[in-house]
Structure formats: C-alpha cells, structure tokens
Design an enzyme around this catalytic site. Structure first.
Site, PDB file in Angstrom:
ATOM      1  N   ILE A  35      15.399  23.711 -15.199  1.00  0.00           N
ATOM      2  CA  ILE A  35      15.354  25.195 -15.114  1.00  0.00           C
ATOM      3  C   ILE A  35      15.464  25.546 -13.808  1.00  0.00           C
ATOM      4  O   ILE A  35      14.730  25.134 -12.919  1.00  0.00           O
ATOM      5  CB  ILE A  35      13.895  25.643 -15.641  1.00  0.00           C
ATOM      6  CG1 ILE A  35      13.780  25.213 -17.152  1.00  0.00           C
ATOM      7  CG2 ILE A  35      13.946  27.235 -15.740  1.00  0.00           C
ATOM      8  CD1 ILE A  35      14.686  25.221 -18.330  1.00  0.00           C
TER       9      ILE A  35
ATOM     10  N   ALA B 252       3.668  11.024 -15.222  1.00  0.00           N
ATOM     11  CA  ALA B 252       2.087  10.831 -16.139  1.00  0.00           C
ATOM     12  C   ALA B 252       1.224  11.946 -16.301  1.00  0.00           C
ATOM     13  O   ALA B 252       0.633  11.884 -17.396  1.00  0.00           O
ATOM     14  CB  ALA B 252       1.486   9.847 -14.826  1.00  0.00           C
TER      15      ALA B 252
ATOM     16  N   VAL C 219      -5.984  26.857 -10.276  1.00  0.00           N
ATOM     17  CA  VAL C 219      -6.232  26.199 -11.599  1.00  0.00           C
ATOM     18  C   VAL C 219      -7.140  25.048 -11.577  1.00  0.00           C
ATOM     19  O   VAL C 219      -7.703  24.639 -12.626  1.00  0.00           O
ATOM     20  CB  VAL C 219      -5.158  26.033 -12.449  1.00  0.00           C
ATOM     21  CG1 VAL C 219      -4.518  27.267 -13.067  1.00  0.00           C
ATOM     22  CG2 VAL C 219      -4.398  25.008 -11.931  1.00  0.00           C
TER      23      VAL C 219
ATOM     24  N   SER D 135       7.173  18.588 -19.659  1.00  0.00           N
ATOM     25  CA  SER D 135       8.219  18.438 -18.872  1.00  0.00           C
ATOM     26  C   SER D 135       9.425  17.575 -19.659  1.00  0.00           C
ATOM     27  O   SER D 135       8.713  16.547 -20.407  1.00  0.00           O
ATOM     28  CB  SER D 135       8.252  18.080 -17.580  1.00  0.00           C
ATOM     29  OG  SER D 135       9.435  17.585 -17.041  1.00  0.00           O
TER      30      SER D 135
ATOM     31  N   LYS E  60       2.314  14.846 -16.872  1.00  0.00           N
ATOM     32  CA  LYS E  60       3.026  15.892 -18.190  1.00  0.00           C
ATOM     33  C   LYS E  60       2.787  14.833 -19.285  1.00  0.00           C
ATOM     34  O   LYS E  60       2.517  15.718 -20.315  1.00  0.00           O
ATOM     35  CB  LYS E  60       4.400  16.024 -17.933  1.00  0.00           C
ATOM     36  CG  LYS E  60       4.653  16.868 -16.619  1.00  0.00           C
ATOM     37  CD  LYS E  60       4.163  18.248 -17.021  1.00  0.00           C
ATOM     38  CE  LYS E  60       4.588  19.061 -15.817  1.00  0.00           C
ATOM     39  NZ  LYS E  60       4.016  20.528 -15.996  1.00  0.00           N
TER      40      LYS E  60
ATOM     41  N   TYR F  25       4.312  13.023 -11.573  1.00  0.00           N
ATOM     42  CA  TYR F  25       4.539  13.943 -12.192  1.00  0.00           C
ATOM     43  C   TYR F  25       4.706  13.789 -13.856  1.00  0.00           C
ATOM     44  O   TYR F  25       4.094  14.453 -14.693  1.00  0.00           O
ATOM     45  CB  TYR F  25       5.869  14.862 -11.751  1.00  0.00           C
ATOM     46  CG  TYR F  25       6.375  15.880 -12.382  1.00  0.00           C
ATOM     47  CD1 TYR F  25       5.809  17.153 -11.924  1.00  0.00           C
ATOM     48  CD2 TYR F  25       7.226  15.960 -13.402  1.00  0.00           C
ATOM     49  CE1 TYR F  25       6.010  18.253 -12.694  1.00  0.00           C
ATOM     50  CE2 TYR F  25       7.891  17.010 -13.973  1.00  0.00           C
ATOM     51  CZ  TYR F  25       7.081  18.218 -13.616  1.00  0.00           C
ATOM     52  OH  TYR F  25       7.765  19.484 -14.092  1.00  0.00           O
TER      53      TYR F  25
HETATM   54  P1  NAP Z   1       7.242  27.570  -9.574  1.00  0.00           P
HETATM   55  O1  NAP Z   1       8.402  28.417  -9.493  1.00  0.00           O
HETATM   56  O2  NAP Z   1       7.018  26.678  -8.434  1.00  0.00           O
HETATM   57  O3  NAP Z   1       6.105  28.122 -10.132  1.00  0.00           O
HETATM   58  C1  NAP Z   1       4.939  27.557 -10.237  1.00  0.00           C
HETATM   59  C2  NAP Z   1       3.679  28.646  -9.964  1.00  0.00           C
HETATM   60  O4  NAP Z   1       2.377  27.969 -10.076  1.00  0.00           O
HETATM   61  C3  NAP Z   1       3.812  29.077  -8.506  1.00  0.00           C
HETATM   62  O5  NAP Z   1       3.663  30.270  -8.193  1.00  0.00           O
HETATM   63  C4  NAP Z   1       2.689  28.049  -7.820  1.00  0.00           C
HETATM   64  O6  NAP Z   1       2.318  28.676  -6.757  1.00  0.00           O
HETATM   65  C5  NAP Z   1       1.580  28.147  -8.819  1.00  0.00           C
HETATM   66  N1  NAP Z   1       0.885  27.141  -8.769  1.00  0.00           N
HETATM   67  C6  NAP Z   1       0.887  25.762  -8.005  1.00  0.00           C
HETATM   68  N2  NAP Z   1      -0.068  25.158  -8.274  1.00  0.00           N
HETATM   69  C7  NAP Z   1      -1.184  26.147  -8.743  1.00  0.00           C
HETATM   70  C8  NAP Z   1      -2.551  26.031  -8.661  1.00  0.00           C
HETATM   71  N3  NAP Z   1      -3.267  24.949  -8.400  1.00  0.00           N
HETATM   72  N4  NAP Z   1      -3.369  27.028  -9.364  1.00  0.00           N
HETATM   73  C9  NAP Z   1      -2.661  28.250  -9.615  1.00  0.00           C
HETATM   74  N5  NAP Z   1      -1.409  28.267  -9.458  1.00  0.00           N
HETATM   75  C10 NAP Z   1      -0.482  27.069  -8.959  1.00  0.00           C
HETATM   76  O7  NAP Z   1       7.785  26.198 -10.823  1.00  0.00           O
HETATM   77  P2  NAP Z   1       8.460  26.435 -12.164  1.00  0.00           P
HETATM   78  O8  NAP Z   1       9.689  25.572 -12.161  1.00  0.00           O
HETATM   79  O9  NAP Z   1       8.441  27.832 -12.619  1.00  0.00           O
HETATM   80  O10 NAP Z   1       7.506  25.345 -13.051  1.00  0.00           O
HETATM   81  C11 NAP Z   1       6.260  26.068 -14.039  1.00  0.00           C
HETATM   82  C12 NAP Z   1       5.950  25.026 -14.909  1.00  0.00           C
HETATM   83  O11 NAP Z   1       6.846  24.329 -15.616  1.00  0.00           O
HETATM   84  C13 NAP Z   1       5.320  23.874 -14.111  1.00  0.00           C
HETATM   85  O12 NAP Z   1       4.299  23.243 -14.979  1.00  0.00           O
HETATM   86  C14 NAP Z   1       6.234  22.979 -13.997  1.00  0.00           C
HETATM   87  O13 NAP Z   1       6.065  21.227 -14.125  1.00  0.00           O
HETATM   88  C15 NAP Z   1       7.001  23.021 -15.493  1.00  0.00           C
HETATM   89  N6  NAP Z   1       8.367  22.465 -15.736  1.00  0.00           N
HETATM   90  C16 NAP Z   1       9.351  22.944 -14.747  1.00  0.00           C
HETATM   91  C17 NAP Z   1      10.678  22.517 -15.005  1.00  0.00           C
HETATM   92  C18 NAP Z   1      11.822  23.217 -14.078  1.00  0.00           C
HETATM   93  O14 NAP Z   1      13.051  22.813 -14.020  1.00  0.00           O
HETATM   94  N7  NAP Z   1      11.846  24.205 -13.145  1.00  0.00           N
HETATM   95  C19 NAP Z   1      10.927  21.805 -15.981  1.00  0.00           C
HETATM   96  C20 NAP Z   1       9.989  21.138 -16.934  1.00  0.00           C
HETATM   97  C21 NAP Z   1       8.676  21.664 -16.636  1.00  0.00           C
HETATM   98  P3  NAP Z   1       2.993  28.073  -5.139  1.00  0.00           P
HETATM   99  O15 NAP Z   1       4.521  28.430  -5.238  1.00  0.00           O
HETATM  100  O16 NAP Z   1       2.115  28.820  -4.214  1.00  0.00           O
HETATM  101  O17 NAP Z   1       2.679  26.448  -5.252  1.00  0.00           O
END
Ligand code: NAP
Length: 253
Positions: free
Chosen positions: A189, A158, A68, A143, A160, A156
C-alpha cells in the site's frame, strides 16, 4: 446514509496509528460512516492533521497522543471513550534485517509495537465491550507478509503472524459475547511507511504492481474500506477471518 449495514451513526470507534497512512484513511472513513472516532498515535502532528480532516468533513474526532506499547496509557484512553463499538488496531512499524544480522533489540522493538501493541488494544477493547454489553467489532492489521515472508522480514512477519493467531484466538473467546474479531492483511500500500523504503520503493512498487492482476499497488483508502466492512453490521456473520485486500498478488493464477 443509504446503506444501513455500513452506517456507524451513534457508534464509537478507536483507531491506533491514526496519524498516518492506513490508520488515517481508516479514521476518516469510519467518521464519514457516522462514527465518533478516537484517534491514537505517537505522532502528535499527524494526529492533529487527521482530526482536522475529520472535523473539516463534519465528523467528530478526539485525539490521544500515545504509544501503543504503554498499556496503562492505552487503557486510560479506551476507558475515556465510554461505550466502545469498534477497535481498529492499525499502528505498526516496519523493520528489515537478514536473519543472521537480526539483533535482540530489533526483535523486541518490532514484537512490542506490532504484536504487544495490538494485543493491548484488543484486550482493552474486548474488556470494555464485555463490561458494557456491546456486541462490537475488533479489527487488527496483519500483512501480506503472513503468506510470503521475504528476505529481511523475519521480525515483521513473525509479529504479523502472531497478530493472526491473536485474532483467531480472541474471536473464539469473545464470540459468545457477540464480539467479532477479524484481521486485514494488506498487500503493498502506498503510505509513508512504504515511502520510507526510499530508492527501493519505486522498484518494489513497480514489482508489486506487476504481480497483481489489477496492475497496481494499493492506496490507504482500499484498506480503509476493508476495515469499514469488518467494523460494520455488513460483516455481522464474519469473525476469525483474515481479509486480504492485496490486488490478488497472493492468488495462484
Ligand atoms: P505509517 O504510514 O507509518 O503509519 C503508521 C502510524 O503508526 C504512524 O503514524 C506511526 O507513527 C504510528 N506508530 C508507530 N509506532 C507506534 C506506537 N508504538 N504507538 C502508536 N503509534 C505508532 O504505516 P502504514 O503503511 O499506514 O501501516 C499501518 C499498518 O498497516 C501497520 O500495522 C503496517 O504494518 C500495516 N501494513 C502496511 C502495509 C503497507 O504496504 N503500507 C502493508 C501491510 C500491512 P510514526 O510515523 O511516528 O512511527
């Protein structure tokens, strides 16, 4: 589908981070609601698995392996959608380091993916929607860190917080075109991202569950449903908002 306001039949959605966790659950749910879903991620294997899940449930998915932070590649992928109705900018990375140990390269990496990557997705989506006269929906992923911060979370949180400001600003600018822009700010999550916290994970998960009046942490599907609401006509009068599916952890009680 029995609930027309949530029906995305005939619409096209683009989901970044669709190869894992929240992005995957979002892509699958938007497809279940009837959308053709363009899935983007750096993780090609994850993308393939998500597309297979969608196709196995009778939906339509297309895969875009991309980073991205590569604006040109993202532009090309969004252009290939033709008419775009929904952008869900979910891709993000976690980083933890104390303020006094945070390096320039940590800050640059996290801001690039978690802020600029979302900015590029929002810009391409809004441009496409305006050009095609689509009264679409853009959903960004913030987040709970926007409210709480926490040790180690400078980069992180900052990034968000910047996503929240982007969301509110674009909502004011794109609103006159009928385009809505909202953010989802999830609590803790259970995803591969949080799993990577390793041994700290069980402790943090138990801690977060105790903070919630519901007594549990979230699942990716909890967030996907919030995105579906914001992506669909069910939220037709909602823009510039931050939706917090966090099990009530940020609620004073
Ligand atoms: P995840 O399981 O790590 O999924 C994120 C996906 O995005 C992964 O497939 C990752 O690939 C991909 N990605 C990372 N960098 C990228 C890039 N530069 N270009 C394209 N794709 C990229 O994480 P998630 O927990 O589902 O999180 C998804 C979103 O929710 C994030 O923005 C996170 O900050 C937000 N969030 C998560 C939580 C939580 O508790 N899980 C809470 C609040 C907010 P790789 O695995 O190869 O890096």
């Amino acid at each position: 589908m029995g609930l027309p306001a949530y029906d995305l039949t005939g619409r096209t959605a683009f989901v970044t981070g669709a190869g894992s966790g929240i992005g995957r659950a979002t892509a699958v749910l938007l497809a279940e609601a009837g959308a053709t879903v363009h899935c983007a991620d750096v993780d090609e294997q994850g993308l393939h698995e998500t597309a297979t899940l969608i196709k196995d449930q009778g939906g339509t998915a297309l895969g875009h392996p991309l980073d991205v932070t590569d604006r040109a590649r993202l532009q090309q992928a969004v252009a290939s959608c033709g008419r775009l109705d929904v952008m869900a900018a979910v891709a993000g990375i976690m980083h933890s380091s104390p303020v006094l140990e945070t390096l320039d390269e940590d800050l640059d990496r996290v801001l690039n993916v978690n802020f600029k990557g979302v900015l590029y997705a929002c810009q391409e989506a809004a441009r496409s929607m305006i050009e095609n006269g689509v009264r679409g929906s853009v959903v960004t992923m913030a987040s709970g860190a926007i409210d709480s911060g926490g040790p180690g979370l400078l980069c992180y949180s900052a990034a968000k917080a910047a996503v929240v400001q982007l969301t509110k600003t674009l909502a004011t600018e794109a609103g006159p075109h009928g385009i809505r822009v909202n953010a989802v700010a999830p609590g803790w999550i259970r995803t591969p991202m949080t799993d990577r916290h390793g041994e700290r994970q069980a402790h943090t998960e138990a801690f977060m569950a105790r903070l919630s009046p519901l007594g549990r942490v979230g699942e990716p599907e909890d967030i996907a449903h919030a995105v579906l609401y914001l992506a669909s006509d069910a939220s037709a009068f909602t823009t510039g908002q931050i939706l917090r599916p966090n099990g009530g952890v940020a609620m004073p009680w």
